[in-house]
Design a protein around this motif. Structure first.
Motif, PDB file in Angstrom:
ATOM      1  N   VAL B   6       0.858  -1.188   0.000  1.00  0.00           N
ATOM      2  CA  VAL B   6       0.000   0.000   0.000  1.00  0.00           C
ATOM      3  C   VAL B   6       0.891   1.234   0.000  1.00  0.00           C
ATOM      4  O   VAL B   6       1.828   1.324   0.793  1.00  0.00           O
ATOM      5  N   ILE B   7       0.579   2.145  -0.892  1.00  0.00           N
ATOM      6  CA  ILE B   7       1.263   3.439  -0.924  1.00  0.00           C
ATOM      7  C   ILE B   7       0.280   4.447  -0.329  1.00  0.00           C
ATOM      8  O   ILE B   7      -0.846   4.586  -0.826  1.00  0.00           O
ATOM      9  N   THR B   8       0.690   5.158   0.729  1.00  0.00           N
ATOM     10  CA  THR B   8      -0.262   5.993   1.475  1.00  0.00           C
ATOM     11  C   THR B   8       0.096   7.476   1.470  1.00  0.00           C
ATOM     12  O   THR B   8       1.211   7.855   1.135  1.00  0.00           O
ATOM     13  N   HIS B   9      -0.874   8.288   1.881  1.00  0.00           N
ATOM     14  CA  HIS B   9      -0.697   9.718   2.175  1.00  0.00           C
ATOM     15  C   HIS B   9      -0.131  10.524   1.009  1.00  0.00           C
ATOM     16  O   HIS B   9       0.566  11.521   1.213  1.00  0.00           O
ATOM     17  N   GLU B  24      -6.826  13.865  -2.447  1.00  0.00           N
ATOM     18  CA  GLU B  24      -5.972  14.394  -1.385  1.00  0.00           C
ATOM     19  C   GLU B  24      -5.735  13.302  -0.347  1.00  0.00           C
ATOM     20  O   GLU B  24      -6.644  12.551  -0.010  1.00  0.00           O
ATOM     21  N   ASP B  25      -4.506  13.223   0.145  1.00  0.00           N
ATOM     22  CA  ASP B  25      -4.137  12.200   1.118  1.00  0.00           C
ATOM     23  C   ASP B  25      -4.624  10.835   0.632  1.00  0.00           C
ATOM     24  O   ASP B  25      -5.315  10.102   1.337  1.00  0.00           O
ATOM     25  N   GLY B  26      -4.231  10.497  -0.558  1.00  0.00           N
ATOM     26  CA  GLY B  26      -4.725   9.285  -1.214  1.00  0.00           C
ATOM     27  C   GLY B  26      -3.813   8.089  -1.030  1.00  0.00           C
ATOM     28  O   GLY B  26      -2.662   8.212  -0.599  1.00  0.00           O
ATOM     29  N   GLU B  51       1.404  -6.274   3.175  1.00  0.00           N
ATOM     30  CA  GLU B  51       2.730  -6.865   3.393  1.00  0.00           C
ATOM     31  C   GLU B  51       3.762  -5.754   3.586  1.00  0.00           C
ATOM     32  O   GLU B  51       4.596  -5.818   4.468  1.00  0.00           O
ATOM     33  N   ARG B  52       3.639  -4.722   2.738  1.00  0.00           N
ATOM     34  CA  ARG B  52       4.591  -3.604   2.786  1.00  0.00           C
ATOM     35  C   ARG B  52       3.846  -2.289   2.620  1.00  0.00           C
ATOM     36  O   ARG B  52       2.873  -2.217   1.872  1.00  0.00           O
ATOM     37  N   MET B  53       4.298  -1.262   3.327  1.00  0.00           N
ATOM     38  CA  MET B  53       3.682   0.068   3.206  1.00  0.00           C
ATOM     39  C   MET B  53       4.765   1.050   2.744  1.00  0.00           C
ATOM     40  O   MET B  53       5.898   0.996   3.217  1.00  0.00           O
ATOM     41  N   ILE B  54       4.382   1.947   1.843  1.00  0.00           N
ATOM     42  CA  ILE B  54       5.267   3.069   1.485  1.00  0.00           C
ATOM     43  C   ILE B  54       4.522   4.342   1.851  1.00  0.00           C
ATOM     44  O   ILE B  54       3.433   4.596   1.322  1.00  0.00           O
ATOM     45  N   ASN B  55       5.084   5.119   2.750  1.00  0.00           N
ATOM     46  CA  ASN B  55       4.488   6.414   3.083  1.00  0.00           C
ATOM     47  C   ASN B  55       4.967   7.443   2.069  1.00  0.00           C
ATOM     48  O   ASN B  55       6.147   7.790   2.033  1.00  0.00           O
ATOM     49  N   ALA B  56       4.042   7.907   1.230  1.00  0.00           N
ATOM     50  CA  ALA B  56       4.403   8.831   0.149  1.00  0.00           C
ATOM     51  C   ALA B  56       3.918  10.242   0.464  1.00  0.00           C
ATOM     52  O   ALA B  56       3.551  11.000  -0.440  1.00  0.00           O
ATOM     53  N   LYS B  57       3.954  10.623   1.725  1.00  0.00           N
ATOM     54  CA  LYS B  57       3.490  11.962   2.124  1.00  0.00           C
ATOM     55  C   LYS B  57       4.253  13.046   1.354  1.00  0.00           C
ATOM     56  O   LYS B  57       5.470  13.040   1.288  1.00  0.00           O
ATOM     57  N   GLY B  58       3.481  13.953   0.751  1.00  0.00           N
ATOM     58  CA  GLY B  58       4.091  15.043  -0.016  1.00  0.00           C
ATOM     59  C   GLY B  58       4.479  14.651  -1.423  1.00  0.00           C
ATOM     60  O   GLY B  58       4.877  15.498  -2.215  1.00  0.00           O
ATOM     61  N   LYS B  59       4.376  13.366  -1.737  1.00  0.00           N
ATOM     62  CA  LYS B  59       4.766  12.899  -3.076  1.00  0.00           C
ATOM     63  C   LYS B  59       3.538  12.713  -3.978  1.00  0.00           C
ATOM     64  O   LYS B  59       2.413  12.656  -3.483  1.00  0.00           O
ATOM     65  N   VAL B  60       3.785  12.600  -5.256  1.00  0.00           N
ATOM     66  CA  VAL B  60       2.702  12.339  -6.204  1.00  0.00           C
ATOM     67  C   VAL B  60       2.719  10.872  -6.589  1.00  0.00           C
ATOM     68  O   VAL B  60       3.781  10.301  -6.862  1.00  0.00           O
ATOM     69  N   VAL B  61       1.556  10.265  -6.582  1.00  0.00           N
ATOM     70  CA  VAL B  61       1.397   8.890  -7.078  1.00  0.00           C
ATOM     71  C   VAL B  61       0.440   8.934  -8.257  1.00  0.00           C
ATOM     72  O   VAL B  61      -0.649   9.514  -8.161  1.00  0.00           O
TER      73      VAL B  61
END
Lengths: 475, 475
Positions: B6-9, B24-26, B51-61
């Motif tokens: 999961v890629i978050t924030h 926003e905050d997706g 299984e794995r999380m990537i915190n992408a706060k401030g980043k664009v996905v």
């Protein structure tokens, strides 16, 4: 001879002579702030002992870029006003009215970091509050040629209906001129000559004829240049016709304003005859390919200007409409937009773009004796570019060389590995050594968020199309 | 639900709906090869274990880019032929004639690495020797939609005087069609569907009408698309008029070649009426802004095509004339060149550029059911962009958002941090995980040096202006 640093075994572009001045297996020696020697590596090493050596095999070594027109104080508003008509009033103004000097400082620092990391070593910054912004250049260690933007226009000019004359307020003009004079007295030739000062009339429509002439006389007395927007938009031309019955360039010709002292920026609205008039006067022209393309959808008459014998340079203008300040971007856009303007792929070759970002720019801003090319005795403003990148592969040197075309048409700026300004290493392995980049970005981000909060109602008042873009999901 | 990642924030651009589909905050969840969920981070995390999380706060996905037209086999000759007329014969050919399949493979690998690192996840590669080049896509792990370039033109076509008809050699056409068929039989829907195959007639002037029709029937039988250059230059139009008494598009209309099956590339020479004909037929158009700007100094009629209801996408074409393969470059040039073409800053807004590099491109190449947007059930082709960069500062989300304008007008490609293709992380922290980038560059460099040695006499024979550029010091 004993020197501080020798960079060896590089593809050297000296930018001397009529082209790019390529030296195969070249080397550059630096002693104190200056270039001590340039030549073939073997010949150069025969006579030199160096404190430090950098083996730049396979890399390009060339003079740092000169960004001949930039407003770093605006970069705090990067990207808030694209794809609309009336960029200034509908896009920028609702935010800009809330920008404090402190905000401008924070944005400017990030902007200078952006430029330096992409190989810009000299910034012709032209903005308000330059007595503050100059501290960023001192801190980063970049070369700067600064001018305070002088006008006598009230801050709420946005309210004046299109078609009516701007009001002038002499008190504003006096204050801004005083700022430019203070900048001159305090900073000109400071930091070992790294900081120099010019005078910056905002535009011929932005102040009285008397103030224009006064600024010119002051610039003469300091023997420095004038950095001025000229024929930058139809609004300027309309103001001039309304006020004087003449378009900007004929008006300036009449008052003897056009000569070598003038750095004329944009010329977007100059017709052919006017363009030739400026070129023949000895004034130089700054062409901002990216910003004028995005904001106006236009290609200014730079080719006409060069054909008439003028000296031209490239500038990145301001982040809210470009949206970057990177001379690789400017070189590429300058070349391709002009090919398209003339429907001819031979127009604006890569070597011309390179020259207009280096040696021709040095001429245009009056620093050709110090910077713009790699020559013994010039200031050591030098960049090293890593060519071992997918987008710059392969590097071919015979039977033709592909280095200059690939730097202009494919490099992005992040390939710049080392930046030396005034003999000092400012960027190494792509990292700025003199300031904390992450902290600078964080501070600018926080400032921008505060400005945005304040701009909430103004955007509605401006009836900006950008709000419709938001509603439709385009942003 | 249990997922792999999961890629978050993040600032999520789904590219669903009419614009960019901002959340926003997706967050985006990935399971196996597919997108398992897209939504607000808090809502999504309520129902999911990862299984794995990537915190992408401030980043664009956002979805990975689709490069809808690229010839990777040519990239070994990057930068050898700029700023001249007759790019192919005077510039490229003296080198190209010495390029072996092995050389093309080495250049292609570097080219794919270039694209992937800049966020391209799907490549519509259209080249010779595709049965070889396909192995690069397998190795890198990129999504590819491939076509063998089929013509029946002898290799020494450069000798045919301008104005005379090309000779056709049916044996050549047969061999190349056989290659395309082999590619189809062996690779279509292979690698979990990551590799798919189309058919690739080189252009309507490059083969007999019979072969054109035969290829179309074969494409029908496989229910796949045709990838073809169309109206790509005046030489093509001249050949068509000479051979059939008709320009390319009326000729193709007559033989019922224009329909949803056709991906028409360039349309550089299409007039308004012809452009509308193609758009209304249901054929899609690929617009290669950078390459056509550099090679021809032209802006193809993409706006006209879109206005007529056509589906358009962007492509980077080939490294010897562009000179890079990076969708950020294409988005920016597409937008600005069209603003300048129409003298209007509102033309080709940033959101349109983003769509034409993602969801519209997926439609154009017939993969909209699988890729081009972030939607549950689509393939997990996703990129994460680091916005904490000087050239992308600040990030503003209210009252208007500056993310999309800054991605289009200021990002360069190196801001792409993570690239996921078919659910697998291919690039992490800007590093390609699946192949050795340095080794690939070294091999391509060595191959290019050998080609250059062989080209020495051919450049002289071609009387290329590039030799004069060398003499004058322009290169």
């Amino acid at each position: 001879m004993k020197v501080d640093l020798v960079i060896t075994h590089a593809h050297v572009l000296t930018m001397e002579g009529p082209g790019v001045g390529f030296i195969e297996d070249g080397a550059v020696a630096i002693k104190d702030h200056l270039i001590a020697a340039v030549g073939r590596t073997d010949e150069l090493l025969a006579n030199i002992k160096a404190e430090r050596m950098i083996n730049a095999k396979g890399k390009v070594v060339m003079p740092g870029f000169i960004d001949a027109h930039i407003h770093t104080g605006l970069s705090i508003l990067r990207g808030v006003a694209q794809d609309i008509n009336n960029w200034m009033q509908k896009g920028l103004w609702p935010f800009y009215k809330h920008v404090t000097v402190d905000d401008a400082m924070k944005g400017s620092l990030v902007n200078i970091i952006e430029g330096v990391k992409a190989g810009t070593t000299t910034f012709c910054d032209y903005d308000e509050s330059m007595n503050k912004l100059v501290h960023n250049y001192v801190k980063v260690g970049a070369r700067a040629r600064l001018a305070e933007m002088i006008n006598e226009i009230p801050h709420d000019i946005g309210k004046v209906p299109v078609g009516e004359l701007y009001p002038f307020n002499p008190a504003i003009g006096e204050r801004k001129l005083k700022n430019n004079l203070e900048l001159m007295e305090k900073w000109h030739e400071s930091e070992n000559g790294r900081i120099t000062v010019m005078f910056g009339p905002h535009g011929p429509d932005m102040m009285s004829k008397e103030l224009l002439l006064e600024i010119r006389e002051i610039a003469k007395s300091y023997d420095t240049k004038l950095h001025m927007h000229l024929a930058q938009g139809d609004r300027e031309i309309n103001q001039m016709v309304l006020r004087y019955g003449k378009r900007s360039i004929p008006f300036l010709a009449e008052i003897n304003y056009l000569d070598e002292r003038l750095i004329a920026v944009h010329l977007t609205e100059a017709n052919d005859e006017e363009t030739v008039t400026v070129a023949e006067s000895g004034a130089s022209m700054i062409y901002c390919a990216g910003s004028i393309g995005i904001i106006d959808g236009l290609v200014p008459p730079i080719i006409k200007f060069l054909q008439a014998g003028g000296v031209g340079a490239l500038g990145s203008d301001q982040a809210p409409g470009n949206n970057n300040n990177n001379m690789f971007n400017e070189m590429k856009f300058a070349a391709i937009l002009n090919k398209v303007k003339y429907g001819d792929p031979t127009v604006f070759p890569a070597s011309l773009a390179m020259r207009m970002a280096t040696i021709e720019a040095a001429k245009a801003i009056g620093l050709e004796h110090e910077i713009g090319s790699l020559r013994k005795g010039k200031k050591a403003d030098i960049i090293i570019i890593d060519m071992e990148q997918p987008n710059l592969t392969p590097v071919i040197v015979s039977p033709i060389r592909n280095i200059v075309p690939n730097l202009v048409y494919s490099a992005r700026g992040n390939e710049v590995e080392t930046v030396i300004i005034d003999g000092k290493i400012i960027v190494e392995d792509g990292v700025v050594l003199t300031v904390d980049e992450k902290a600078a970005i964080k501070e600018a981000q926080e400032a921008a968020e505060k400005i945005s909060l304040k701009a909430k109602d103004d955007i509605v008042v401006a009836e900006s199309e950008l709000l419709q873009f938001m509603e439709k999901g385009y942003l």
